[in-house]
Design a protein around this motif. Structure first.
Motif, PDB file in Angstrom:
ATOM      1  N   LYS A  50       0.821  -1.215   0.000  1.00  0.00           N
ATOM      2  CA  LYS A  50       0.000   0.000   0.000  1.00  0.00           C
ATOM      3  C   LYS A  50       0.851   1.259   0.000  1.00  0.00           C
ATOM      4  N   LEU A  51       2.117   1.080  -0.265  1.00  0.00           N
ATOM      5  CA  LEU A  51       3.030   2.206  -0.077  1.00  0.00           C
ATOM      6  C   LEU A  51       2.681   3.407  -0.935  1.00  0.00           C
ATOM      7  N   CYS A  52       2.166   3.170  -2.123  1.00  0.00           N
ATOM      8  CA  CYS A  52       1.853   4.320  -2.976  1.00  0.00           C
ATOM      9  C   CYS A  52       0.748   5.162  -2.357  1.00  0.00           C
ATOM     10  N   SER A  53      -0.277   4.517  -1.845  1.00  0.00           N
ATOM     11  CA  SER A  53      -1.347   5.274  -1.180  1.00  0.00           C
ATOM     12  C   SER A  53      -0.834   5.956   0.074  1.00  0.00           C
ATOM     13  N   LEU A  54       0.014   5.251   0.788  1.00  0.00           N
ATOM     14  CA  LEU A  54       0.541   5.833   2.012  1.00  0.00           C
ATOM     15  C   LEU A  54       1.479   6.996   1.709  1.00  0.00           C
ATOM     16  N   TYR A  55       2.072   6.954   0.541  1.00  0.00           N
ATOM     17  CA  TYR A  55       2.889   8.087   0.115  1.00  0.00           C
ATOM     18  C   TYR A  55       1.983   9.261  -0.217  1.00  0.00           C
ATOM     19  N   GLU A  56       0.893   8.956  -0.885  1.00  0.00           N
ATOM     20  CA  GLU A  56      -0.002  10.019  -1.289  1.00  0.00           C
ATOM     21  C   GLU A  56      -0.640  10.724  -0.096  1.00  0.00           C
ATOM     22  N   ASN A  57      -1.040   9.961   0.911  1.00  0.00           N
ATOM     23  CA  ASN A  57      -1.680  10.611   2.054  1.00  0.00           C
ATOM     24  C   ASN A  57      -0.692  10.961   3.156  1.00  0.00           C
ATOM     25  N   ASP A  58       0.595  10.850   2.851  1.00  0.00           N
ATOM     26  CA  ASP A  58       1.666  11.280   3.757  1.00  0.00           C
ATOM     27  C   ASP A  58       1.928  10.356   4.931  1.00  0.00           C
ATOM     28  N   CYS A  59       1.147   9.299   5.073  1.00  0.00           N
ATOM     29  CA  CYS A  59       1.380   8.412   6.209  1.00  0.00           C
ATOM     30  C   CYS A  59       2.760   7.787   6.164  1.00  0.00           C
TER      31      CYS A  59
END
Lengths: 314, 453
Positions: free
Chosen positions: B332-341
């Motif tokens: 899920k790293l791409c989403s977590l990158y997008e939402n800054d998590c």
């Protein structure tokens, strides 16, 4: 509107391949790799711009995002250097940076909805890309003397593996794609539909039809910038986004939502499958093996200096 | 871990929760640091609003042998105020980044608290007596008419209600251009270091107008900046040794005896990248968010985005142990990158007890959905627990949680997609002597202790 070939079916193997980066040299997966890379590139750019203006941005975060952008840019440059040229027909084939000056004024007319590749007559040179000039400011507030430091250096990066023909064939595939998808999934499905089109060798110059979308998207980003200019300037160091190579030429970026009003930094309470991950998931079946792109991460400062000159001087 | 094993297994029970019950979190109430003092009697928290709240453990009630003393509010004070940097036209946040206690030398307690730019030494002292019987003043402070004074008396101390006062004794300012991420008190108890993104400074606790720069990784040309300092700590026993971690996943050990400016490390700890796990986000998830020495100083623990690693100071090329905190997030790293998590900075901590017996060490670190993880180095077992008000029956053993990565979700498991990424546990602290842990959710502080029989 749909690409040739049957509809892609849900693949059970998908789960096992999540998260793995696809190799740029694989057949159909290089499209997904470039799309993945493009997504990340755009997200990174948005992060650097959509920053809360009140406090100083975190230097660590800025450095990490910047490294990401550099890495991708370097890859693009390596790939780009293998294609003889893909400046538009109306422009002479010369070093991209020289065209930068002329390209600038043309930028404004791109502030329009994303164009379909079919409609677009590619006269836009690649160099008319977004350079976040707001990030070009030295740290003048240093209180201690600048130390020539050779501390945390890593061993020299391994040599580049040339990505020869995959890039051109990737472009071929993309040209087959449906021009105006409204969702990442739709694009992915269409790109998937075209496996058979992969052609290993290509010697002709392709019209970078994906270009206009890139430009349009970039220009949308540009508009709200002025307010953020000062803020991101305080990150205190230069980013070397010499987007003159810009090889987002080949990618249709219209699928990405470039509404700068949407804060990219607001964390959703539930992690909704964002288009980025969904996109990656749907493209995952194409990765047959994990990749280890051995790309060097060096920057070309001469190009950078030139860009700076252009932006600051003229 | 949870009951099924041998005598060494800890059974964690809910003990207390501090903070507002509302779901609506006031930004100023967000807890930003948690730290026990050296005896464990005091537990300090810092928040985004610049306040420090100190809890004190009740003296153990001899009749209630089944539970340890509760923690109650002891002192609250405003440590830092928001400031404005006129030169850059930017606010300086008052958020408390770190608190470190000094060992107690006399009746008063001392702690260092820091925001992005300024470190302060606070003295917390008790007052339970006050002088009464002044000659020239009334009890309420009004001055007496001198003509009414006919006799002299000596003022005496009389008991009063306990009052806890916090006063700033030293302010260490103007030494950091970048944001301070760590402070660490030296084992000599006279000096301490403060680290920002690019520099580390050495201070003497008594001297505020001067500090020595001991590490400087700022490149001459800022365009070349690719790595920043993320955490730093002094060795617990060797007063000339410290380590600092970086955003590229390296840890450098430096010896201050080698040179005044520790630009050259004595040791460089770095694990080679696993090529099968390589992705666009490899660098970001390798960034170390916390580094903590073990009590003996033989080992150190580092936390990066997905794992906790234990390093032996004698081996630089790889950690001796690696524990996965939430490997299911790798896809899920791409989403977590997008939402800054992906930039969240999780801390980690060692257990406090059994200082001599390193072998039985336990490590704790936080995750999302108000989950936190514990790793037993001895048994190699790990457990996931949740800090939530729903489990708040004291002395009830906490139920282990499980996150299901994909596919069929078993009963009681939580699927990755239903994790709440706003509920993050970044800060945890372990009592130095007992099996009591403090876990901070966004704006609540949970205290868990082991089930005493």
């Amino acid at each position: 509107m749909l690409g040739k070939g049957g509809k892609r079916k849900f693949d059970e193997h998908e789960d096992g391949l999540e998260g793995k980066v696809v190799s740029p040299t694989d057949g159909p997966s290089k499209v997904s790799y470039t799309l993945q890379r493009q997504t990340i590139f755009n997200i990174s750019l948005m992060k650097l711009y959509n920053h809360r203006p009140l406090t100083e941005p975190s230097l660590q975060k800025t450095v990490l995002i910047n490294n990401m952008l550099r890495r991708i840019q370097e890859e693009l440059k390596q790939e780009g250097s293998l294609r003889p040229m893909f400046v538009a027909a109306s422009q002479p084939a010369d070093p991209l940076s020289d065209n930068f000056r002329e390209a600038q004024p043309a930028f404004s007319h791109l502030a329009s909805p994303p164009l379909l590749p079919a409609d677009f007559v590619s006269t836009m040179p690649l160099e008319s890309c977004l350079t976040p000039a707001s990030l070009l400011e030295d740290d003048t507030f240093c209180t201690s003397p600048a130390v020539q430091h050779d501390g945390p250096t890593k061993p020299p990066p391994p040599a580049l593996q040339p990505v020869k023909d995959s890039f051109s064939s990737a472009l071929d595939e993309i040209e087959e794609l449906c021009p105006a998808p409204t969702s990442a999934e739709a694009v992915a499905a269409e790109s998937a539909a075209d496996d058979s089109k992969a052609q290993p060798s290509e010697s002709n110059i392709h019209k970078p039809e994906g270009l206009p979308e890139g430009r349009a998207a970039e220009s949308k980003l540009m508009d709200p910038l002025p307010g953020n200019f000062e803020i991101t300037a305080s990150t205190g160091f230069l980013t070397d986004l010499t987007l003159d190579d810009i090889l987002f030429a080949d990618i249709d970026t219209s699928m990405y939502d470039f509404d700068p009003c949407t804060s990219a930094t607001g964390a959703a309470s539930k992690m909704a499958p964002v288009s980025a991950d969904e996109l990656l998931k749907t493209l995952a079946p194409y990765s047959s093996q994990p990749v280890t792109p051995n790309q060097p991460f060096k920057m070309d400062l001469t190009e950078l200096d030139h860009i700076m000159e252009v932006l600051v001087g003229s | 871990f949870s009951g099924a094993g041998g005598g060494n297994d800890i059974q964690w029970c809910f003990s207390q929760v501090k903070g507002a019950v509302d779901d609506d979190v006031a930004e100023a109430d967000i807890i930003s640091t948690v730290e026990f003092n050296h005896s464990g009697e005091l537990l300090a928290t810092g928040d985004k609003g610049g306040r420090v709240v100190i809890f004190q453990q009740e003296q153990e009630n001899k009749t209630q042998s089944h539970s340890r003393g509760e923690y109650n509010v002891y002192s609250t004070f405003q440590s830092h105020e928001p400031e404005f940097d006129y030169l850059k036209s930017l606010e300086i946040e008052e958020k408390i980044n770190k608190i470190r206690w000094l060992p107690q030398k006399n009746a008063a307690q001392f702690l260092l608290s820091t925001n992005d730019k300024t470190i302060k030494l606070w003295k917390i002292s008790e007052r339970d007596k006050r002088p009464e019987g002044y000659n020239l003043k009334e009890e309420d402070g009004r001055y007496r008419d001198p003509t009414t004074v006919t006799t002299l008396r000596v003022p005496v101390f009389r008991p009063m209600d306990l009052m806890v006062e916090a006063s700033p004794r030293r302010i260490f300012a103007n030494a950091h251009t970048y944001h301070i991420n760590s402070i660490s008190i030296n084992s000599d108890y006279e000096t301490y270091l403060s680290a920002d993104d690019l520099r580390i400074n050495l201070w003497h606790l008594e001297i505020t107008d001067r500090s020595f720069n001991i590490v400087d990784i700022k490149p001459a040309n800022m365009e070349e900046l690719t790595e920043v300092i993320t955490a730093a700590e002094f060795h617990p026993n060797s007063c000339s040794t410290f380590v600092y971690s970086s955003s590229k996943g390296t840890i450098r050990l430096c010896d201050m005896r080698a040179s005044a400016l520790c630009d050259r490390h004595s040791k460089l700890f770095e694990e080679p990248e696993d090529p099968s796990n390589r992705s666009f986000f490899s660098e970001i998830i390798s960034s170390i968010s916390d580094v903590k020495f073990s009590h003996s100083g033989r080992y150190m623990m580092t936390r990066d985005y997905l794992s906790v690693k234990i390093w032996d100071l004698n081996m630089e090329n790889r950690p001796v142990e690696t524990y996965q905190v939430h490997e299911y997030l790798r896809s899920k790293l791409c989403s977590l990158y997008e939402n800054d998590c992906i930039f969240d900075k999780f801390e980690c901590c060692w257990n406090g007890s059994d200082r001599q017996v390193e072998f039985f060490s336990l490590c704790t670190s936080g995750s999302y959905n108000n989950f936190f993880r514990m790793f037993d180095r001895n048994t190699k077992r790990d457990i996931t627990l949740e800090a939530s008000r729903e489990n708040n029956k004291p002395r009830t053993v906490l139920k282990p949680r499980k996150v299901c990565a994909s596919g069929k979700r078993k009963k009681d498991e939580i699927s990755v997609d239903s994790l709440d990424f706003n509920k993050k546990i970044l800060h945890t602290a372990w009592h130095p002597k007992e099996n009591i842990i403090a876990v901070a959710t966004t704006n609540n502080l949970y205290i868990f202790q082991d089930k005493m029989n």
